[in-house]
Design a protein around this motif. Structure first.
Motif, short mmCIF file in Angstrom:
data_model
loop_
_atom_site.label_atom_id
_atom_site.label_comp_id
_atom_site.label_asym_id
_atom_site.label_seq_id
_atom_site.Cartn_x
_atom_site.Cartn_y
_atom_site.Cartn_z
N VAL A 56 0.87 -1.18 0.00
CA VAL A 56 0.00 0.00 0.00
C VAL A 56 0.90 1.22 0.00
O VAL A 56 1.81 1.34 0.81
N VAL A 57 0.64 2.13 -0.95
CA VAL A 57 1.43 3.34 -1.06
C VAL A 57 0.51 4.54 -0.82
O VAL A 57 -0.51 4.68 -1.49
N ALA A 58 0.91 5.36 0.13
CA ALA A 58 0.11 6.56 0.42
C ALA A 58 0.46 7.65 -0.58
O ALA A 58 1.63 7.90 -0.85
N VAL A 59 -0.56 8.25 -1.16
CA VAL A 59 -0.37 9.39 -2.05
C VAL A 59 -1.39 10.45 -1.68
O VAL A 59 -2.44 10.16 -1.12
N TRP A 60 -1.06 11.69 -2.01
CA TRP A 60 -1.96 12.80 -1.77
C TRP A 60 -2.37 13.35 -3.12
O TRP A 60 -1.54 13.57 -4.00
N LYS A 61 -3.65 13.57 -3.28
CA LYS A 61 -4.20 14.03 -4.54
C LYS A 61 -4.73 15.45 -4.38
O LYS A 61 -5.50 15.74 -3.47
N CYS A 62 -4.32 16.31 -5.28
CA CYS A 62 -4.82 17.69 -5.29
C CYS A 62 -6.18 17.68 -5.96
O CYS A 62 -6.32 17.24 -7.09
N ASP A 63 -7.20 18.14 -5.25
CA ASP A 63 -8.55 18.09 -5.81
C ASP A 63 -8.78 19.13 -6.90
O ASP A 63 -9.74 19.04 -7.64
N ARG A 64 -7.91 20.12 -7.02
CA ARG A 64 -8.09 21.15 -8.06
C ARG A 64 -7.74 20.64 -9.45
O ARG A 64 -8.40 20.98 -10.42
N ASP A 65 -6.66 19.84 -9.56
CA ASP A 65 -6.25 19.38 -10.88
C ASP A 65 -5.97 17.88 -10.94
O ASP A 65 -5.61 17.36 -11.99
N GLY A 66 -6.11 17.19 -9.83
CA GLY A 66 -5.92 15.74 -9.82
C GLY A 66 -4.47 15.30 -9.74
O GLY A 66 -4.18 14.10 -9.82
N ALA A 67 -3.52 16.23 -9.58
CA ALA A 67 -2.11 15.87 -9.46
C ALA A 67 -1.89 15.04 -8.20
O ALA A 67 -2.53 15.28 -7.17
N MET A 68 -1.00 14.06 -8.30
CA MET A 68 -0.72 13.15 -7.19
C MET A 68 0.69 13.42 -6.66
O MET A 68 1.61 13.67 -7.44
N PHE A 69 0.85 13.33 -5.33
CA PHE A 69 2.14 13.60 -4.69
C PHE A 69 2.47 12.52 -3.68
O PHE A 69 1.58 11.90 -3.11
N ASP A 70 3.79 12.35 -3.44
CA ASP A 70 4.24 11.35 -2.47
C ASP A 70 4.09 11.83 -1.03
O ASP A 70 4.12 11.03 -0.11
N ASN A 71 4.04 13.16 -0.84
CA ASN A 71 3.93 13.66 0.53
C ASN A 71 2.96 14.83 0.61
O ASN A 71 2.71 15.52 -0.37
N LYS A 72 2.46 15.01 1.80
CA LYS A 72 1.42 16.01 2.04
C LYS A 72 1.92 17.44 1.82
O LYS A 72 1.21 18.28 1.28
N LYS A 73 3.16 17.71 2.21
CA LYS A 73 3.71 19.05 2.08
C LYS A 73 3.73 19.50 0.62
O LYS A 73 3.31 20.62 0.31
N ASP A 74 4.21 18.65 -0.28
CA ASP A 74 4.25 19.00 -1.69
C ASP A 74 2.85 19.17 -2.26
O ASP A 74 2.59 20.07 -3.08
N ALA A 75 1.92 18.34 -1.82
CA ALA A 75 0.53 18.43 -2.29
C ALA A 75 -0.10 19.76 -1.85
O ALA A 75 -0.78 20.43 -2.64
N GLU A 76 0.12 20.15 -0.61
CA GLU A 76 -0.42 21.40 -0.11
C GLU A 76 0.21 22.60 -0.80
O GLU A 76 -0.49 23.57 -1.13
N GLU A 77 1.51 22.54 -1.06
CA GLU A 77 2.20 23.61 -1.77
C GLU A 77 1.63 23.77 -3.18
O GLU A 77 1.36 24.88 -3.64
N HIS A 78 1.41 22.66 -3.85
CA HIS A 78 0.84 22.69 -5.20
C HIS A 78 -0.58 23.26 -5.17
O HIS A 78 -0.94 24.08 -6.01
N ASP A 79 -1.36 22.86 -4.19
CA ASP A 79 -2.73 23.35 -4.06
C ASP A 79 -2.75 24.86 -3.82
O ASP A 79 -3.56 25.59 -4.40
N LYS A 80 -1.84 25.35 -2.98
CA LYS A 80 -1.76 26.80 -2.71
C LYS A 80 -1.37 27.56 -3.97
O LYS A 80 -1.89 28.64 -4.25
N MET A 81 -0.44 26.99 -4.75
CA MET A 81 -0.02 27.61 -6.00
C MET A 81 -1.20 27.70 -6.97
O MET A 81 -1.42 28.72 -7.61
#
Length: 103
Positions: A3-28
């Motif tokens: 099982v691999v945890a990934v974080w998905k940005c709900d704005r564009d569907g981009a997937m990230f390995d960690n929450k910090k990068d996902a949140e940064e992308h979402d803020k951008m």
């Protein structure tokens, strides 16, 4: 099966390995959307696609833009030159984890 945890940005569907990068992308993306809305409200004759491209470009370069606004306007051109030399725009997309089915 692992099982691999990934974080998905709900704005564009981009997937990230960690929450910090996902949140940064979402803020951008949120900043880009707000810049796009600002352009659409204040500049007539600019297409929706062009507004979105401008908003995304400015949001991706927010740190350099902030430096330029604080008295270093040459920072905008320096950043553009270094992006062309190093290909750092590709580095932004390397943080996105592609979603693979049936792994």
């Amino acid at each position: 099966m692992a099982v691999v945890a990934v974080w998905k940005c709900d704005r564009d569907g981009a997937m990230f390995d960690n929450k910090k990068d996902a949140e940064e992308h979402d803020k951008m993306l949120e900043l880009a959307a707000n810049i796009t809305a600002l352009i659409e409200r204040n500049i007539d004759g600019v297409s929706e696609d062009a507004c979105e491209e401008i908003g995304l470009m400015l949001a991706k370069r927010r740190e350099v833009l902030a430096k330029a606004c604080k008295g270093k306007p040459e920072a905008l051109l320096e950043a553009e030159d270094s992006n062309a030399e190093t290909g750092s725009e590709q580095a932004d997309s390397e943080n996105v984890t592609p979603l693979a089915a049936n792994q």
